[in-house]
Design a protein around this motif. Structure first.
Motif, PDB file in Angstrom:
ATOM      1  N   GLU A  65      -1.599   1.665  11.414  1.00  0.00           N
ATOM      2  CA  GLU A  65      -0.886   2.953  11.430  1.00  0.00           C
ATOM      3  C   GLU A  65      -1.529   3.834  12.507  1.00  0.00           C
ATOM      4  OE1 GLU A  65       1.142   5.255  11.172  1.00  0.00           O
ATOM      5  OE2 GLU A  65       0.989   6.438   9.326  1.00  0.00           O
ATOM      6  N   LYS A 117       2.549   0.672  13.342  1.00  0.00           N
ATOM      7  CA  LYS A 117       3.471   1.724  12.879  1.00  0.00           C
ATOM      8  C   LYS A 117       3.348   2.964  13.754  1.00  0.00           C
ATOM      9  CE  LYS A 117       3.736   4.870   8.914  1.00  0.00           C
ATOM     10  NZ  LYS A 117       3.291   5.066   7.536  1.00  0.00           N
ATOM     11  N   GLN A 127       4.742   6.968  14.023  1.00  0.00           N
ATOM     12  CA  GLN A 127       5.470   8.100  13.430  1.00  0.00           C
ATOM     13  C   GLN A 127       6.156   8.795  14.600  1.00  0.00           C
ATOM     14  OE1 GLN A 127       3.601  10.499  10.501  1.00  0.00           O
ATOM     15  NE2 GLN A 127       2.390   8.837   9.657  1.00  0.00           N
ATOM     16  N   HIS A 175       8.640   8.066   4.979  1.00  0.00           N
ATOM     17  CA  HIS A 175       7.516   8.843   4.438  1.00  0.00           C
ATOM     18  C   HIS A 175       7.961   9.538   3.164  1.00  0.00           C
ATOM     19  CE1 HIS A 175       4.039  11.450   4.231  1.00  0.00           C
ATOM     20  NE2 HIS A 175       3.504  10.809   5.254  1.00  0.00           N
ATOM     21  N   GLN A 194      -2.151   9.795   1.640  1.00  0.00           N
ATOM     22  CA  GLN A 194      -3.207  10.394   2.452  1.00  0.00           C
ATOM     23  C   GLN A 194      -3.673  11.693   1.793  1.00  0.00           C
ATOM     24  OE1 GLN A 194      -5.357  10.284   5.048  1.00  0.00           O
ATOM     25  NE2 GLN A 194      -4.098  10.674   6.859  1.00  0.00           N
ATOM     26  N   HIS A 237      -6.067   4.847   2.151  1.00  0.00           N
ATOM     27  CA  HIS A 237      -6.534   6.016   2.913  1.00  0.00           C
ATOM     28  C   HIS A 237      -7.928   6.424   2.439  1.00  0.00           C
ATOM     29  CE1 HIS A 237      -2.151   6.286   3.647  1.00  0.00           C
ATOM     30  NE2 HIS A 237      -2.477   6.882   4.763  1.00  0.00           N
ATOM     31  N   GLU A 277      -1.143  -1.503   5.046  1.00  0.00           N
ATOM     32  CA  GLU A 277      -1.125  -0.554   6.163  1.00  0.00           C
ATOM     33  C   GLU A 277      -2.509   0.071   6.258  1.00  0.00           C
ATOM     34  OE1 GLU A 277       1.971   2.575   6.127  1.00  0.00           O
ATOM     35  OE2 GLU A 277       0.363   3.985   6.599  1.00  0.00           O
ATOM     36  N   HIS A 310      -4.841   2.854   8.848  1.00  0.00           N
ATOM     37  CA  HIS A 310      -4.985   3.691  10.047  1.00  0.00           C
ATOM     38  C   HIS A 310      -6.056   3.090  10.951  1.00  0.00           C
ATOM     39  CE1 HIS A 310      -2.820   7.562   9.045  1.00  0.00           C
ATOM     40  NE2 HIS A 310      -2.749   6.920   7.894  1.00  0.00           N
TER      41      HIS A 310
END
Ligand SMILES: C=C(OP(=O)(O)O)C(=O)O
Length: 326
Positions: A7, A35, A37, A104, A155, A186, A210, A212
């Motif tokens: 992400e 991913k 955004q 989202h 998150q 997260h 997923e 980050h």
């Protein structure tokens, strides 16, 4: 099997070169996909009254910038997971092979965007962090078979595992047996759960992951709190692969012995002579016992030995082998 995508969120802070570095990092980390955004116009998403309006305004890319990024991801063999934050973002679906649209949790109330997503027919990942069962059911009825994955996790800059309640994975699997369940961890970048919670989620049945990604873990940028290094993503990929290959094995082979289990099994107690047995002796139960002995090929069932005659002398504590009886 499992599938992991990295992400990027707004970690790029409007720097396209940095975002391109994240694409290359995702590839290096061994991710299946990446991913993005995508927000092409701040006014489609944030009120001017929102405290982040001014900074986020500078973090939006035009469609032509996004085309560069999507091209790079495709060239690097990464699947694209598109999180559209406005309707214009959906234009990219006509030009690129978008694998999933990720919705989202904040967009649950955006009926116009949801309608436009439905029209694309692109497979959907639905973020269910902060959503009730009724809200999830409503969206699953709305999207029907277009909905493929329910994503657990949210998150919270960073999130505590206790707040995520990983048990939701089991519950969602029961309620939506035709869907895959995913986990978007997260945890803080320096918390051991940043790796191990993905393992727990896999063991509970999650198949989509997923995470980050950061170029320099711990360096302050937007969304850095739970963004981890290439090395940590590699480790998550490695752990998931290990679980898939060695723990969540096909149950039909669970009782096929491995070499080490066979050796363990062969360590069992065997029939030995309680006292010395002379050749020609008819063996009775009283003459025999079971003990551990590091010789093999003896008897393990005393009743296969009782009533037979020794054809050789057998020492005290030695196994009774097939060749020593008639
Ligand atoms: C970065 C966020 O989105 P996601 O959970 O999709 O990564 C967020 O919600 O702040």
């Amino acid at each position: 099997m499992s599938y992991l995508y990295v992400e990027t969120a707004f970690h790029h802070e409007g720097d396209i070169d940095y975002l391109k570095e994240l694409v290359i990092a995702g590839k290096e980390a061994g991710a299946d996909g990446i991913k993005f955004q995508v927000l092409t116009n701040i006014d489609d998403f944030l009120s001017t009254k929102h405290s982040a309006y001014n900074s986020l305004k500078d973090y939006c890319f035009s469609l032509s910038h996004w085309r560069e990024v999507f091209t790079l991801a495709t060239q690097n063999g990464l699947d694209i997971i598109l999180m559209p934050l406005n309707e214009e973002a959906l234009a990219l679906i006509e030009e690129f092979p978008v694998k999933y649209i990720d919705i989202h949790s904040v967009s649950f109330s955006d009926d116009i965007l949801l309608e436009a997503i439905k029209e694309t027919g692109t497979p959907i990942i639905l973020g269910v962090g902060g959503r009730s069962i009724d809200e999830i059911i409503e969206k699953s009825l709305f999207f029907g078979e277009q909905l493929k994955i329910l994503m657990v996790g949210f998150q919270s800059f960073p999130s505590r595992l206790e707040d995520i309640k990983l048990g939701k994975i089991t519950k969602l699997k029961e309620l939506f047996p035709s869907l895959e369940i995913g986990y978007a961890d997260h945890s803080a970048f320096d918390d051991p759960f940043a790796i191990s919670s993905n393992e727990y989620a896999r063991l509970l049945g999650a198949t989509i992951f997923e995470k980050h990604i950061a170029i320099e873990e711990g360096v302050e940028r937007v969304d850095f709190q739970s963004a981890v290094s290439v090395e940590k993503i590699k480790e998550i990929v490695r752990c998931l692969k290990y679980i898939n290959q060695n723990i969540l094995v096909d149950t039909s082979t669970s009782f096929t012995f491995t070499q080490s289990e066979l050796s363990y099994r062969n360590r069992q107690k065997q029939i030995v002579a309680k006292e010395e047995v002379k050749v020609g002796t008819l063996l009775t139960e009283e003459m025999l016992t079971t003990k551990m002995i590091d010789k093999q090929l003896g008897f393990t069932n005393i009743y296969e030995v009782v009533g037979k005659t020794a054809v050789v002398n057998i020492d005290k504590d030695d196994i009774i082998s097939k060749n020593s009886l008639k």
